[in-house]
Write a protein that holds these residues in place. Structure first.
Motif, PDB file in Angstrom:
ATOM      1  N   THR A  82       0.918  -1.353   0.336  1.00 45.93           N
ATOM      2  CA  THR A  82       0.096   0.210   0.491  1.00 45.93           C
ATOM      3  C   THR A  82       0.797   0.680  -0.133  1.00 45.93           C
ATOM      4  O   THR A  82       1.774   1.336   0.875  1.00 45.93           O
ATOM      5  CB  THR A  82      -0.819  -0.104   1.413  1.00 45.93           C
ATOM      6  OG1 THR A  82      -1.775  -0.925   1.238  1.00 45.93           O
ATOM      7  CG2 THR A  82      -1.634   1.119   0.922  1.00 45.93           C
ATOM      8  N   SER A  99      -5.468   1.244  -0.284  1.00 45.76           N
ATOM      9  CA  SER A  99      -5.658  -0.554   0.183  1.00 45.76           C
ATOM     10  C   SER A  99      -5.639  -1.393  -0.800  1.00 45.76           C
ATOM     11  O   SER A  99      -7.378  -1.164  -0.934  1.00 45.76           O
ATOM     12  CB  SER A  99      -4.809  -0.567   1.332  1.00 45.76           C
ATOM     13  OG  SER A  99      -5.424  -1.861   1.858  1.00 45.76           O
ATOM     14  N   ASN A 101      -6.236  -4.278  -0.433  1.00 48.99           N
ATOM     15  CA  ASN A 101      -6.844  -5.541   0.575  1.00 48.99           C
ATOM     16  C   ASN A 101      -8.085  -3.805   0.929  1.00 48.99           C
ATOM     17  O   ASN A 101      -9.134  -5.025   1.540  1.00 48.99           O
ATOM     18  CB  ASN A 101      -5.904  -5.254   1.393  1.00 48.99           C
ATOM     19  CG  ASN A 101      -4.968  -6.243   1.837  1.00 48.99           C
ATOM     20  OD1 ASN A 101      -5.192  -7.225   1.197  1.00 48.99           O
ATOM     21  ND2 ASN A 101      -3.779  -5.428   1.365  1.00 48.99           N
ATOM     22  N   ARG A 105     -12.093  -5.612   0.261  1.00 49.42           N
ATOM     23  CA  ARG A 105     -12.764  -6.226   2.125  1.00 49.42           C
ATOM     24  C   ARG A 105     -14.124  -5.067   2.011  1.00 49.42           C
ATOM     25  O   ARG A 105     -15.108  -5.781   2.392  1.00 49.42           O
ATOM     26  CB  ARG A 105     -11.720  -6.063   2.932  1.00 49.42           C
ATOM     27  CG  ARG A 105     -10.868  -6.976   3.074  1.00 49.42           C
ATOM     28  CD  ARG A 105      -9.653  -6.925   4.633  1.00 49.42           C
ATOM     29  NE  ARG A 105      -8.485  -7.360   4.414  1.00 49.42           N
ATOM     30  CZ  ARG A 105      -7.426  -7.745   4.561  1.00 49.42           C
ATOM     31  NH1 ARG A 105      -7.394  -5.798   5.292  1.00 49.42           N
ATOM     32  NH2 ARG A 105      -6.447  -7.809   4.592  1.00 49.42           N
ATOM     33  N   ARG A 114      -7.695 -15.207  11.225  1.00 54.58           N
ATOM     34  CA  ARG A 114      -6.679 -15.467  11.311  1.00 54.58           C
ATOM     35  C   ARG A 114      -5.486 -16.047  13.024  1.00 54.58           C
ATOM     36  O   ARG A 114      -6.339 -15.781  13.684  1.00 54.58           O
ATOM     37  CB  ARG A 114      -5.931 -14.221  12.031  1.00 54.58           C
ATOM     38  CG  ARG A 114      -5.798 -12.854  10.196  1.00 54.58           C
ATOM     39  CD  ARG A 114      -5.306 -11.529  10.466  1.00 54.58           C
ATOM     40  NE  ARG A 114      -5.543 -10.837   9.043  1.00 54.58           N
ATOM     41  CZ  ARG A 114      -4.553  -9.931   8.489  1.00 54.58           C
ATOM     42  NH1 ARG A 114      -4.381  -9.057   9.437  1.00 54.58           N
ATOM     43  NH2 ARG A 114      -5.267  -9.738   7.037  1.00 54.58           N
ATOM     44  N   ARG A 137     -11.381 -11.164  12.634  1.00 54.73           N
ATOM     45  CA  ARG A 137     -10.614  -9.638  11.769  1.00 54.73           C
ATOM     46  C   ARG A 137     -12.108  -8.972  11.440  1.00 54.73           C
ATOM     47  O   ARG A 137     -12.445  -9.013  10.435  1.00 54.73           O
ATOM     48  CB  ARG A 137      -9.903  -8.778  11.590  1.00 54.73           C
ATOM     49  CG  ARG A 137      -9.543  -7.569  11.017  1.00 54.73           C
ATOM     50  CD  ARG A 137      -7.929  -7.954  10.677  1.00 54.73           C
ATOM     51  NE  ARG A 137      -7.630  -5.910  10.201  1.00 54.73           N
ATOM     52  CZ  ARG A 137      -6.913  -5.747   9.058  1.00 54.73           C
ATOM     53  NH1 ARG A 137      -6.286  -6.916   8.933  1.00 54.73           N
ATOM     54  NH2 ARG A 137      -6.843  -4.789   8.554  1.00 54.73           N
ATOM     55  N   ASP A 280      -6.178  -6.145  13.424  1.00 51.04           N
ATOM     56  CA  ASP A 280      -4.959  -5.964  11.942  1.00 51.04           C
ATOM     57  C   ASP A 280      -3.749  -6.268  12.791  1.00 51.04           C
ATOM     58  O   ASP A 280      -2.589  -6.628  13.247  1.00 51.04           O
ATOM     59  CB  ASP A 280      -5.035  -4.358  11.357  1.00 51.04           C
ATOM     60  CG  ASP A 280      -3.846  -4.444  10.504  1.00 51.04           C
ATOM     61  OD1 ASP A 280      -3.690  -5.147  10.117  1.00 51.04           O
ATOM     62  OD2 ASP A 280      -3.959  -3.068   9.492  1.00 51.04           O
ATOM     63  N   PRO A 313      -1.073 -13.376   6.466  1.00 54.53           N
ATOM     64  CA  PRO A 313      -1.593 -11.533   6.960  1.00 54.53           C
ATOM     65  C   PRO A 313       0.061 -11.101   6.939  1.00 54.53           C
ATOM     66  O   PRO A 313      -0.724  -9.587   7.325  1.00 54.53           O
ATOM     67  CB  PRO A 313      -2.269 -12.578   8.241  1.00 54.53           C
ATOM     68  CG  PRO A 313      -1.541 -13.512   9.012  1.00 54.53           C
ATOM     69  CD  PRO A 313      -1.344 -13.950   6.889  1.00 54.53           C
TER      70      PRO A 313
HETATM   71  O1  LIG Z   1      -3.778  -2.959   3.418  1.00 54.78           O
HETATM   72  C1  LIG Z   1      -3.392  -2.407   4.098  1.00 54.78           C
HETATM   73  O2  LIG Z   1      -2.379  -1.285   3.665  1.00 54.78           O
HETATM   74  C2  LIG Z   1      -2.684  -3.671   5.905  1.00 54.78           C
HETATM   75  C3  LIG Z   1      -3.020  -4.239   5.871  1.00 54.78           C
HETATM   76  C4  LIG Z   1      -2.894  -5.457   6.590  1.00 54.78           C
HETATM   77  O3  LIG Z   1      -1.689  -5.326   7.379  1.00 54.78           O
HETATM   78  C5  LIG Z   1      -3.052  -6.619   6.822  1.00 54.78           C
HETATM   79  O4  LIG Z   1      -3.808  -7.447   5.676  1.00 54.78           O
HETATM   80  O5  LIG Z   1      -3.266  -7.249   8.224  1.00 54.78           O
END
Ligand SMILES: O=C(O)CCC(=O)C(=O)O
Ligand SMILES: NC(=O)C1=CN([C@@H]2O[C@H](COP(=O)(O)OP(=O)(O)OC[C@H]3O[C@@H](n4cnc5c(N)ncnc54)[C@H](OP(=O)(O)O)[C@@H]3O)[C@@H](O)[C@H]2O)C=CC1
Ligand SMILES: [Mn+2]
Length: 422
Positions: A82, A99, A101, A105, A114, A137, A280, A313
């Protein structure tokens, strides 16, 4: 490779492969080529989410990958950079994209479970832990879809809510800034998403027979975190109270500082329901406490359309990648990445009724744990065992690959345990 490959297992439907960056990318490719492809005739829908390709496509590739995932239902994702301003300079990027992710999400919603991978011979750094702590999470919004703003002059900031029905606007003043300015954050979540998060946590608790602790700071954020507490209570009372009582399980809300302290003095063995940012951070704490960031599996269970995404992760491990780029041996731990691949193969096998695909996934995980138990470990695990001998990433993957071949050929020769190849 010393022996001939067995007949590769064919796939009924594809897996979406979401590629990423740096050392994580190197490991994901090596596992695919040296472990998985040896046993599976891979049908992949691949999307290159490297930071440069996201930039070149103005993030269209991320949106395409999500569409493919919602249709194919199973994905394996590599860690992605990111980019902040420093990374944008380093890679010569034209855009500062969100990001990937957070984007993924946001569309998938749901919960990212996790869980540390416990292996014989690896004593957790937190001495009392002998059962896994499963981080649940919440995978939607909060800090990850927030508006954050830096203001450089004097002024007033407010929260404004405009009802869609045309009712009166709600305005809540946040702060009056001095001329030196300051910073502001506006974040949100949806009750529907929080309720679905609660439901997934309670379902997981029943299937794993573990208690659930929800952590929040509801004493400080009385409306925001209070909504999480109330949603969990509502969902629990409506659908899970009796089943939990019958199973001898508990659900409890606790303040996050209490759960953090409790987690360290506990033996583990619970589901820790965390808001997005807390999950996270605490997932890295739990992974490292059990041994290493490289020893954790993660499955994002979408609240929509039954899609699942498997990933390691941890991040892209730039510090190790610099060594790799200089041609030096690296010893990044590929276990979480192996389990991301095996998780996706097992889920594909489950959804498509392929025992053979599930068998490959089981063998990959068994072989990984056997390799560690036999004393072949990467530098992170050697360090916590005070050993100076460690395997490179390549050597570790090769050792696992050899064991997988042994396990699968033994099964093929055993008419009772061998399944069909489709
Ligand atoms: O999306 C991000 O920048 C970080 C993602 C992240 O740290 C995680 O998925 O644990
Ligand atoms: N899911 C995703 O896509 C994620 C992406 N990221 C991205 O990754 C990039 C790097 O983030 P960073 O903060 O450095 O975090 P990383 O997780 O990439 O690395 C931090 C440190 O943790 C240790 N570590 C992590 N994974 C392993 C492993 N598999 N084996 C051994 N050691 C490991 C290493 O410690 P040491 O150097 O001491 O050996 C490493 O330097 C950022 O661009 C970030 O945005 C971050 C998290 C998740
Ligand atoms: Mn993280």
């Amino acid at each position: 490779m010393t022996s001939q490959p067995s007949t590769p297992v064919t796939m009924v439907k594809p897996i979406v492969e979401i590629d990423g960056d740096e050392m994580a990318r190197v490991m994901m490719h090596s596992i695919r080529e040296n472990l998985v492809r040896w046993h599976v005739a891979l049908d992949l829908l691949s999307f290159d989410l490297s930071v440069t390709n996201r930039d070149a496509t103005q993030d269209a590739v991320t949106r395409e990958a999500i569409d493919a995932l919602l249709s194919a239902k199973v994905a394996v994702k590599c860690a992605t950079i990111t980019a902040d301003r420093a990374k944008a300079r380093e890679f010569g990027l034209r855009h500062l994209l969100p990001s990937p992710n957070a984007t993924i999400r946001r569309r998938l919603g749901g919960v990212d479970f996790r869980e540390p991978i416990l292996a014989e011979g690896i004593v957790p750094l937190v001495r009392g832990w002998d059962q896994p702590i499963v981080i649940a999470r919440h995978a939607h919004a909060d800090q990850y879809l927030a508006q954050d703003l830096r203001v450089e002059e004097a002024g007033t900031a407010s929260l404004v809510f405009q009802p869609a029905t045309g009712g009166p606007t709600v305005v809540r003043e946040i702060a009056t800034f001095p001329s030196s300015g300051g910073v502001l954050l506006g974040m949100y979540n949806y009750i529907e998403s929080i309720e679905s998060f609660a439901k997934s946590c309670f379902e997981m608790a029943l299937s794993r027979r573990m208690p659930v602790y929800l952590s929040t700071k509801s004493t400080v954020l009385q409306s925001y975190d209070g909504a999480f507490v109330e949603a969990f209570e509502r969902v629990f009372a409506a659908g899970y109270h009796a089943a939990f009582a019958e199973a001898g399980l508990r659900y409890e809300h606790r303040l996050i500082d209490d759960v953090v302290a409790y987690s360290v003095r506990s033996r583990g063995g619970f589901i820790w329901a965390c808001k997005n940012y807390d999950g996270d951070v605490q997932s890295d704490f739990v992974a490292q406490g059990f041994g290493s960031p490289g020893m954790m599996r993660a499955a994002l269970v979408s609240s929509r359309e039954g899609a699942m995404l498997f990933e390691a992760p941890h991040g892209t491990i730039p510090r190790h990648f610099r060594r790799h780029q200089r041609g030096l041996p690296t010893s990044s731990n590929p276990v979480a990445s192996i389990f991301a691949w095996s998780g996706a193969l097992r889920e594909r096998g489950k959804q498509d009724g392929s025992e053979a695909l599930r068998g490959v996934a089981d063998a990959m995980e068994q072989a990984t744990l056997d390799t560690i138990a036999a004393g072949t470990v990467t530098g992170d695990l050697a360090a916590i065992r005070n050993e100076s001998d460690w395997a490179t990433t390549d050597d570790f993957i090769a050792a696992v690959a050899q064991r997988v071949r042994g396990l699968l050929s033994a099964r093929t020769q055993d008419p009772i345990s061998s399944g069909s190849t489709t």
